[in-house]
Design a protein around this motif. Structure first.
Motif: not given
Length: 193
Positions: A11-15, A33-37, A58
Protein backbone atom coordinates in the motif's frame (compact mmCIF):
# COMPACT_ATOMS: atom_id res chain seq x y z
CA UNK A 1 8.43 -11.64 -16.56
CA UNK A 2 6.61 -14.48 -18.27
CA UNK A 3 6.90 -16.85 -15.26
CA UNK A 4 5.38 -14.43 -12.76
CA UNK A 5 2.17 -15.96 -11.35
CA UNK A 6 1.23 -13.57 -8.53
CA UNK A 7 2.44 -10.37 -6.98
CA UNK A 8 1.67 -8.48 -3.78
CA UNK A 9 1.89 -4.72 -4.28
CA UNK A 10 2.26 -2.90 -0.94
CA UNK A 11 0.00 0.00 0.00
CA UNK A 12 3.01 2.31 0.14
CA UNK A 13 3.10 2.29 -3.68
CA UNK A 14 1.55 5.47 -5.08
CA UNK A 15 2.08 5.00 -8.83
CA UNK A 16 2.28 2.07 -11.26
CA UNK A 17 3.76 3.15 -14.59
CA UNK A 18 2.72 2.42 -18.17
CA UNK A 19 3.20 -1.18 -19.24
CA UNK A 20 4.35 -2.25 -15.77
CA UNK A 21 3.07 -5.84 -16.14
CA UNK A 22 2.81 -5.97 -19.92
CA UNK A 23 3.43 -9.48 -21.25
CA UNK A 24 3.17 -11.22 -17.86
CA UNK A 25 0.95 -13.84 -19.45
CA UNK A 26 1.08 -16.26 -16.49
CA UNK A 27 -0.06 -13.66 -13.95
CA UNK A 28 -3.39 -14.91 -12.56
CA UNK A 29 -4.49 -12.32 -10.01
CA UNK A 30 -3.54 -8.91 -8.70
CA UNK A 31 -4.87 -6.48 -6.11
CA UNK A 32 -4.26 -2.81 -6.80
CA UNK A 33 -3.09 -0.89 -3.67
CA UNK A 34 -5.55 1.56 -2.13
CA UNK A 35 -3.33 4.60 -2.77
CA UNK A 36 -3.17 4.21 -6.55
CA UNK A 37 -5.07 6.90 -8.46
CA UNK A 38 -4.21 6.05 -12.04
CA UNK A 39 -3.83 2.76 -13.89
CA UNK A 40 -1.34 3.49 -16.65
CA UNK A 41 -1.53 2.68 -20.34
CA UNK A 42 -0.86 -0.97 -21.25
CA UNK A 43 -0.42 -1.81 -17.55
CA UNK A 44 -1.71 -5.40 -17.93
CA UNK A 45 -1.35 -5.67 -21.69
CA UNK A 46 -1.36 -9.32 -22.80
CA UNK A 47 -1.87 -10.80 -19.31
CA UNK A 48 -4.00 -13.58 -20.78
CA UNK A 49 -4.06 -15.68 -17.57
CA UNK A 50 -5.38 -12.84 -15.42
CA UNK A 51 -8.85 -13.92 -14.25
CA UNK A 52 -9.76 -11.21 -11.78
CA UNK A 53 -8.54 -7.85 -10.64
CA UNK A 54 -9.66 -5.68 -7.74
CA UNK A 55 -9.60 -1.94 -8.41
CA UNK A 56 -9.87 0.20 -5.24
CA UNK A 57 -12.01 3.34 -4.84
CA UNK A 58 -8.90 5.50 -5.01
CA UNK A 59 -8.53 4.92 -8.77
CA UNK A 60 -9.93 7.74 -10.91
CA UNK A 61 -8.55 6.82 -14.32
CA UNK A 62 -7.95 3.62 -16.29
CA UNK A 63 -5.43 4.13 -19.09
CA UNK A 64 -5.63 3.12 -22.73
CA UNK A 65 -5.09 -0.57 -23.50
CA UNK A 66 -4.87 -1.20 -19.72
CA UNK A 67 -6.30 -4.74 -19.98
CA UNK A 68 -5.63 -5.24 -23.69
CA UNK A 69 -6.04 -8.91 -24.68
CA UNK A 70 -6.58 -10.11 -21.12
CA UNK A 71 -8.62 -12.95 -22.57
CA UNK A 72 -8.94 -14.85 -19.26
CA UNK A 73 -10.46 -11.92 -17.38
CA UNK A 74 -13.96 -12.97 -16.30
CA UNK A 75 -14.88 -10.17 -13.92
CA UNK A 76 -13.74 -6.68 -13.10
CA UNK A 77 -15.08 -4.16 -10.63
CA UNK A 78 -14.88 -0.60 -11.89
CA UNK A 79 -15.51 1.64 -8.84
CA UNK A 80 -17.57 4.83 -9.03
CA UNK A 81 -14.41 6.83 -8.37
CA UNK A 82 -13.35 6.16 -11.99
CA UNK A 83 -14.18 9.11 -14.27
CA UNK A 84 -12.32 8.07 -17.41
CA UNK A 85 -11.57 4.80 -19.19
CA UNK A 86 -9.02 4.96 -21.99
CA UNK A 87 -9.40 3.64 -25.51
CA UNK A 88 -9.22 -0.13 -26.01
CA UNK A 89 -8.95 -0.56 -22.22
CA UNK A 90 -10.69 -3.95 -22.34
CA UNK A 91 -10.02 -4.82 -25.98
CA UNK A 92 -10.34 -8.57 -26.67
CA UNK A 93 -11.22 -9.50 -23.09
CA UNK A 94 -13.12 -12.49 -24.41
CA UNK A 95 -13.94 -13.96 -20.99
CA UNK A 96 -15.60 -10.81 -19.65
CA UNK A 97 -19.34 -11.48 -19.31
CA UNK A 98 -20.75 -8.32 -17.74
CA UNK A 99 -19.61 -4.83 -16.94
CA UNK A 100 -21.04 -1.78 -15.19
CA UNK A 101 -19.65 1.55 -16.28
CA UNK A 102 -19.35 4.05 -13.38
CA UNK A 103 -21.74 6.98 -13.04
CA UNK A 104 -19.17 9.70 -13.69
CA UNK A 105 -17.72 8.39 -16.96
CA UNK A 106 -18.77 10.76 -19.77
CA UNK A 107 -17.33 8.97 -22.78
CA UNK A 108 -16.90 5.37 -23.87
CA UNK A 109 -13.75 5.70 -25.94
CA UNK A 110 -12.82 3.99 -29.21
CA UNK A 111 -12.44 0.19 -28.99
CA UNK A 112 -13.04 0.18 -25.20
CA UNK A 113 -14.87 -3.17 -25.20
CA UNK A 114 -14.15 -4.23 -28.77
CA UNK A 115 -13.80 -7.99 -29.20
CA UNK A 116 -15.34 -8.84 -25.81
CA UNK A 117 -17.19 -11.74 -27.40
CA UNK A 118 -18.40 -13.16 -24.06
CA UNK A 119 -20.00 -9.92 -22.92
CA UNK A 120 -23.73 -10.50 -22.44
CA UNK A 121 -24.73 -7.40 -20.51
CA UNK A 122 -23.48 -3.85 -20.13
CA UNK A 123 -24.80 -0.95 -18.08
CA UNK A 124 -24.22 2.49 -19.58
CA UNK A 125 -24.89 5.33 -17.10
CA UNK A 126 -26.73 8.59 -17.81
CA UNK A 127 -23.45 10.50 -17.62
CA UNK A 128 -22.21 9.12 -20.95
CA UNK A 129 -22.56 11.55 -23.87
CA UNK A 130 -20.46 9.77 -26.50
CA UNK A 131 -20.02 6.16 -27.57
CA UNK A 132 -16.81 5.95 -29.58
CA UNK A 133 -15.80 4.14 -32.74
CA UNK A 134 -15.98 0.34 -32.41
CA UNK A 135 -16.64 0.72 -28.67
CA UNK A 136 -18.58 -2.56 -28.56
CA UNK A 137 -17.73 -4.05 -31.94
CA UNK A 138 -17.49 -7.83 -31.98
CA UNK A 139 -19.41 -8.26 -28.72
CA UNK A 140 -21.13 -11.33 -30.13
CA UNK A 141 -22.86 -12.29 -26.86
CA UNK A 142 -24.56 -8.92 -26.37
CA UNK A 143 -28.32 -9.41 -26.89
CA UNK A 144 -29.61 -6.01 -25.82
CA UNK A 145 -28.27 -2.62 -24.91
CA UNK A 146 -29.88 0.44 -23.36
CA UNK A 147 -28.56 3.72 -24.69
CA UNK A 148 -29.30 6.42 -22.10
CA UNK A 149 -30.87 9.81 -22.88
CA UNK A 150 -27.54 11.53 -22.25
CA UNK A 151 -25.85 10.06 -25.35
CA UNK A 152 -25.45 12.52 -28.22
CA UNK A 153 -23.29 10.61 -30.69
CA UNK A 154 -22.63 6.98 -31.59
CA UNK A 155 -19.37 6.26 -33.43
CA UNK A 156 -18.43 4.21 -36.47
CA UNK A 157 -18.92 0.45 -36.08
CA UNK A 158 -19.83 1.12 -32.42
CA UNK A 159 -21.93 -2.05 -32.32
CA UNK A 160 -20.55 -3.64 -35.47
CA UNK A 161 -20.77 -7.45 -35.65
CA UNK A 162 -22.78 -7.71 -32.44
CA UNK A 163 -24.42 -10.71 -34.05
CA UNK A 164 -26.75 -11.55 -31.12
CA UNK A 165 -28.14 -8.03 -30.73
CA UNK A 166 -31.91 -8.25 -31.39
CA UNK A 167 -33.24 -4.80 -30.55
CA UNK A 168 -32.03 -1.30 -29.89
CA UNK A 169 -33.67 1.92 -28.75
CA UNK A 170 -31.99 5.16 -29.79
CA UNK A 171 -33.12 8.08 -27.59
CA UNK A 172 -34.04 11.64 -28.61
CA UNK A 173 -30.73 12.97 -27.32
CA UNK A 174 -28.76 11.29 -30.14
CA UNK A 175 -28.00 13.66 -33.02
CA UNK A 176 -25.35 11.59 -34.81
CA UNK A 177 -25.27 7.93 -35.81
CA UNK A 178 -22.04 7.25 -37.69
CA UNK A 179 -21.43 4.91 -40.63
CA UNK A 180 -21.69 1.16 -40.11
CA UNK A 181 -22.79 1.63 -36.50
CA UNK A 182 -24.81 -1.61 -36.57
CA UNK A 183 -23.05 -3.31 -39.47
CA UNK A 184 -23.12 -7.10 -39.19
CA UNK A 185 -25.84 -7.19 -36.54
CA UNK A 186 -27.50 -10.15 -38.24
CA UNK A 187 -30.08 -10.78 -35.48
CA UNK A 188 -31.30 -7.18 -35.24
CA UNK A 189 -35.06 -7.17 -35.83
CA UNK A 190 -36.20 -3.99 -34.09
CA UNK A 191 -34.78 -0.47 -34.07
CA UNK A 192 -36.58 2.44 -32.43
CA UNK A 193 -35.26 5.89 -33.30
Amino acid sequence: CSSLISIAIPNTIMTIGDGAFSGCYNLTSVTIPKNIKFLGNLIFDGCSSLTSVYIPNSVTSIGGYAFYKCSGLTSVNIPNSVTSIGEAAFYDCEGLTSVTIPNFVTSIEDFTFSGCSGLTSVTIPNSVTCIGNEAFSGCEGLTSVTIPNSVKSIGEHAFGNCSSLTSVNIPNSVNKISVHTFSGCDSLTSVTI
